[in-house]
Design a protein around this motif. Sequence first.
Motif, mmCIF file in Angstrom:
data_model
loop_
_atom_site.group_PDB
_atom_site.id
_atom_site.type_symbol
_atom_site.label_atom_id
_atom_site.label_comp_id
_atom_site.label_asym_id
_atom_site.label_seq_id
_atom_site.Cartn_x
_atom_site.Cartn_y
_atom_site.Cartn_z
ATOM 1 N N CYS A 363 0.846 -1.197 0.000
ATOM 2 C CA CYS A 363 0.000 0.000 0.000
ATOM 3 C C CYS A 363 0.877 1.242 0.000
ATOM 4 C CB CYS A 363 -0.897 0.063 1.240
ATOM 5 S SG CYS A 363 -2.326 -1.014 1.185
ATOM 6 N N GLY A 364 0.419 2.262 -0.715
ATOM 7 C CA GLY A 364 1.029 3.574 -0.634
ATOM 8 C C GLY A 364 0.071 4.544 0.027
ATOM 9 N N TRP A 365 0.385 5.811 -0.084
ATOM 10 C CA TRP A 365 -0.452 6.846 0.525
ATOM 11 C C TRP A 365 -1.897 6.738 0.040
ATOM 12 C CZ3 TRP A 365 0.139 10.522 4.246
ATOM 13 C CH2 TRP A 365 -0.737 11.611 4.245
ATOM 14 N N ASP A 366 -2.080 6.590 -1.273
ATOM 15 C CA ASP A 366 -3.430 6.544 -1.829
ATOM 16 C C ASP A 366 -3.544 5.550 -2.981
ATOM 17 O OD1 ASP A 366 -1.838 7.868 -3.614
ATOM 18 O OD2 ASP A 366 -3.105 9.637 -3.809
ATOM 19 N N LEU A 367 -2.723 4.499 -2.969
ATOM 20 C CA LEU A 367 -2.779 3.498 -4.029
ATOM 21 C C LEU A 367 -2.385 2.140 -3.481
ATOM 22 C CD1 LEU A 367 0.306 3.618 -6.429
ATOM 23 C CD2 LEU A 367 0.324 4.615 -4.160
ATOM 24 N N ASN A 368 -2.612 1.111 -4.292
ATOM 25 C CA ASN A 368 -2.234 -0.253 -3.951
ATOM 26 C C ASN A 368 -1.381 -0.831 -5.066
ATOM 27 O OD1 ASN A 368 -3.785 -0.418 -1.519
ATOM 28 N ND2 ASN A 368 -5.619 -0.755 -2.752
ATOM 29 N N CYS A 369 -0.612 -1.860 -4.729
ATOM 30 C CA CYS A 369 0.191 -2.560 -5.720
ATOM 31 C C CYS A 369 0.269 -4.030 -5.333
ATOM 32 C CB CYS A 369 1.592 -1.956 -5.810
ATOM 33 S SG CYS A 369 2.635 -2.668 -7.099
ATOM 34 N N ALA A 370 0.209 -4.894 -6.333
ATOM 35 C CA ALA A 370 0.356 -6.329 -6.104
ATOM 36 C C ALA A 370 1.292 -6.900 -7.151
ATOM 37 C CB ALA A 370 -1.000 -7.028 -6.168
ATOM 38 N N PHE A 371 2.158 -7.816 -6.720
ATOM 39 C CA PHE A 371 2.973 -8.540 -7.681
ATOM 40 C C PHE A 371 2.270 -9.851 -7.977
ATOM 41 C CE2 PHE A 371 6.156 -11.528 -9.088
ATOM 42 C CZ PHE A 371 6.864 -10.784 -10.019
ATOM 43 N N ILE A 372 1.919 -10.061 -9.249
ATOM 44 C CA ILE A 372 1.225 -11.269 -9.684
ATOM 45 C C ILE A 372 2.198 -12.112 -10.502
ATOM 46 C CG2 ILE A 372 -0.741 -12.207 -10.951
ATOM 47 C CD1 ILE A 372 -2.250 -9.651 -10.392
ATOM 48 N N TYR A 373 2.260 -13.377 -10.176
ATOM 49 C CA TYR A 373 3.222 -14.297 -10.771
ATOM 50 C C TYR A 373 3.150 -14.258 -12.296
ATOM 51 C CZ TYR A 373 5.603 -18.755 -11.709
ATOM 52 O OH TYR A 373 6.455 -19.722 -12.174
ATOM 53 N N LYS A 374 4.302 -14.005 -12.927
ATOM 54 C CA LYS A 374 4.478 -13.946 -14.380
ATOM 55 C C LYS A 374 3.702 -12.806 -15.056
ATOM 56 C CE LYS A 374 6.014 -18.628 -15.426
ATOM 57 N NZ LYS A 374 5.821 -19.837 -16.271
ATOM 58 N N ILE A 375 3.009 -11.987 -14.253
ATOM 59 C CA ILE A 375 2.339 -10.798 -14.787
ATOM 60 C C ILE A 375 3.158 -9.557 -14.457
ATOM 61 C CG2 ILE A 375 0.259 -9.371 -14.728
ATOM 62 C CD1 ILE A 375 -0.142 -12.082 -16.053
ATOM 63 N N GLY A 376 3.597 -9.474 -13.212
ATOM 64 C CA GLY A 376 4.410 -8.357 -12.775
ATOM 65 C C GLY A 376 3.706 -7.477 -11.768
ATOM 66 N N LEU A 377 4.158 -6.250 -11.646
ATOM 67 C CA LEU A 377 3.605 -5.296 -10.691
ATOM 68 C C LEU A 377 2.326 -4.690 -11.264
ATOM 69 C CD1 LEU A 377 6.919 -3.548 -9.612
ATOM 70 C CD2 LEU A 377 5.539 -5.113 -8.225
ATOM 71 N N VAL A 378 1.250 -4.823 -10.506
ATOM 72 C CA VAL A 378 -0.067 -4.339 -10.913
ATOM 73 C C VAL A 378 -0.488 -3.239 -9.943
ATOM 74 C CG1 VAL A 378 -2.474 -4.985 -11.317
ATOM 75 C CG2 VAL A 378 -0.650 -6.604 -11.857
ATOM 76 N N VAL A 379 -0.800 -2.057 -10.473
ATOM 77 C CA VAL A 379 -1.036 -0.865 -9.648
ATOM 78 C C VAL A 379 -2.460 -0.369 -9.871
ATOM 79 C CG1 VAL A 379 -0.149 1.431 -9.062
ATOM 80 C CG2 VAL A 379 1.376 -0.274 -10.072
ATOM 81 N N TRP A 380 -3.110 0.126 -8.789
ATOM 82 C CA TRP A 380 -4.434 0.732 -8.954
ATOM 83 C C TRP A 380 -4.712 1.787 -7.882
ATOM 84 C CZ3 TRP A 380 -3.573 -4.001 -6.827
ATOM 85 C CH2 TRP A 380 -4.198 -4.317 -5.622
ATOM 86 N N ASN A 381 -5.482 2.799 -8.288
ATOM 87 C CA ASN A 381 -5.941 3.861 -7.392
ATOM 88 C C ASN A 381 -7.437 3.798 -7.148
ATOM 89 O OD1 ASN A 381 -3.523 5.145 -9.095
ATOM 90 N ND2 ASN A 381 -3.533 6.089 -7.080
ATOM 91 N N THR A 382 -8.175 3.104 -8.028
ATOM 92 C CA THR A 382 -9.632 3.038 -7.911
ATOM 93 C C THR A 382 -10.118 1.638 -8.280
ATOM 94 O OG1 THR A 382 -9.949 3.770 -10.211
ATOM 95 C CG2 THR A 382 -9.946 5.477 -8.499
ATOM 96 N N ARG A 383 -11.367 1.385 -7.945
ATOM 97 C CA ARG A 383 -12.059 0.156 -8.326
ATOM 98 C C ARG A 383 -13.504 0.498 -8.633
ATOM 99 N NH1 ARG A 383 -15.402 -1.267 -4.250
ATOM 100 N NH2 ARG A 383 -14.926 -0.513 -2.142
#
Length: 585
Positions: A363-383
């Motif tokens: 988690c960052g100040w106002d965002l999230n990040c996930a590392f997904i296997y063989k996909i890489g770093l996935v970032v989002w601010n909204t859903r």
Amino acid sequence: MNDSQDQKLSTGYDNLSPDIVQATLPFLSPGDIRHLSHTNKYFHKLLNFDSSETLWHVLYNKAFGTPYGNDEPFVAKGSGELKTCSESIMIQRYPDQNWHDRYKIRAEEAKLYTWGCFKHARLGYTATSNENLKEANMNSLGGRVKFGVNTPTAVPWNPKDEQHADNDNDDDAIIQISSGGFSFQILTKSGKLYSTGSTFTGGHRGPGPIAGEHDFDPLKAAIRELEESFHHTHQGTGGQINTTGAIGISPPSLGPHQNLYEPLEEMEAKTTETVPGNEHIRRMFARNCFEMFTSETLSFNVDQEKLNSIKFIAVVSGRSHFLAMDEERDLYSWDSPDSEFGVKLRFDGLPSKNTNPIVKIGCGWDLNCAFIYKIGLVVWNTRKALQKGQLSSAVDYKIIPNTGDVTGPGKVVDFACFQGDCIIYITNEGEKIWRYYRGVVHDLELPLEGQLSKLSSCISSLVLFTDQSCYTLKVNDGNVDIEDLTKILLDDPDDRIISLSSGDYHTVALTCKGVLYSWGLESQLCGCLGLGSPHNVINDHNIGRWESLRNMRVVKPQKIKLDNNYTCVAVCAGGWQTGALIIKE
């Protein structure tokens, strides 16, 4: 199984190196390990629960390694023995103990301590609710108003059932703590997730639905229907309230003191689970645990077995939100002041988690990040906002290019999340940092001693760990200020920082000896540095200075001292507060 059969099964197995066997153990459940131990004499000796060092080292790592959140990098650097911060500290502090004993010490004796601002009971207690809190450890201006706690103080924490308190059960041991702007999040070995205080958002929106959109809330819909039905019945029929149909509750009689909201209050009481003896630490649940969110007709039934069906294995916190991952590698987000229940997330368009599981979250100040296997770093601010009947929310994600390698020099080792749309990460190469900002990736070399191994962050502070040293620098609006690069030095040349966390204006560090250091700005007498009263810090010890009437600054890292010797195994900081897991000696 007779001896000849056992001998056949042993052929080939007993020539395997314990290192090879140990490498596969983290992927097995304790039940699987027990079954493997019954396979033959070799595995029985290697994996004996009563005597195996190999087994208990793996069990320690599985229980307390916290590999799925941003406490630890993907792969540990250094020798095979020093794999995680917690393991490093336990080896250093308990060199003569075996791994079974270290496991027991960590599970049974590591207690939660917090200090800092009192507001919203974020510390897990108030000025009057904690018998462990001493008058001298609270900051004030001489009046009755207390601003904060200036010394690490034990949090009332006894989640075990008193009827089974004598059982040798470590399921309620705390394995991970994290801190946002207004609360702490606490994860137990049994997979239960807790949060301190009255609010984790402070009234602010996290990386949830976009502004103006809200998740469908069946409770609010039920309240509206109850009130409309009451108004209609009271005005028109004068008899009964018709609450059948969608709501699914029996119509109450319209007496003079009838409580229309009684079914809602009963459900709330059933789902409000706090730590026994401490109402300021409450358990957090996902929406998917409740029938009212999953059934077509609203039901206020609460299935206790379903409440315990989701077991979490990691938690990370941002300013006003937090993210948790369960043992099925599903993510749940608490990101809005509108709801207390976590929303299950989905990544439409990506492969199934069965082939591409989530490996690590941040988690960052106002965002999230996930590392997904063989996909890489996935970032989002909204859903997407949840509509009626939906059980999961689609994430508005972006994939950072060229981060999906699982081997080789380009494999991501660790990442740190910042404000806006900024992620900084390092790879196996270990020579430079990579910055992702607004869709663009740049690499940056820094004058560091040793190879990069780990990162951490808060708002605009980046912390860089190498296999030799620890550094900090500033990141503002995606711009890395190389001129601000600072090497952190301790007074003890034989100790080194292995974990570090920052709040809004202060920093706390944990060393390989299990010692805590802190420095930075202590705002409004909040006590977040944990160094004692400002009078003692400034006038008696001469390690701090006033910057205004209520703000104290400590420039250099200062050791946090307690009334007993201690070993700290985990630390976190956020907002104006700090937390740690401490073993008192």
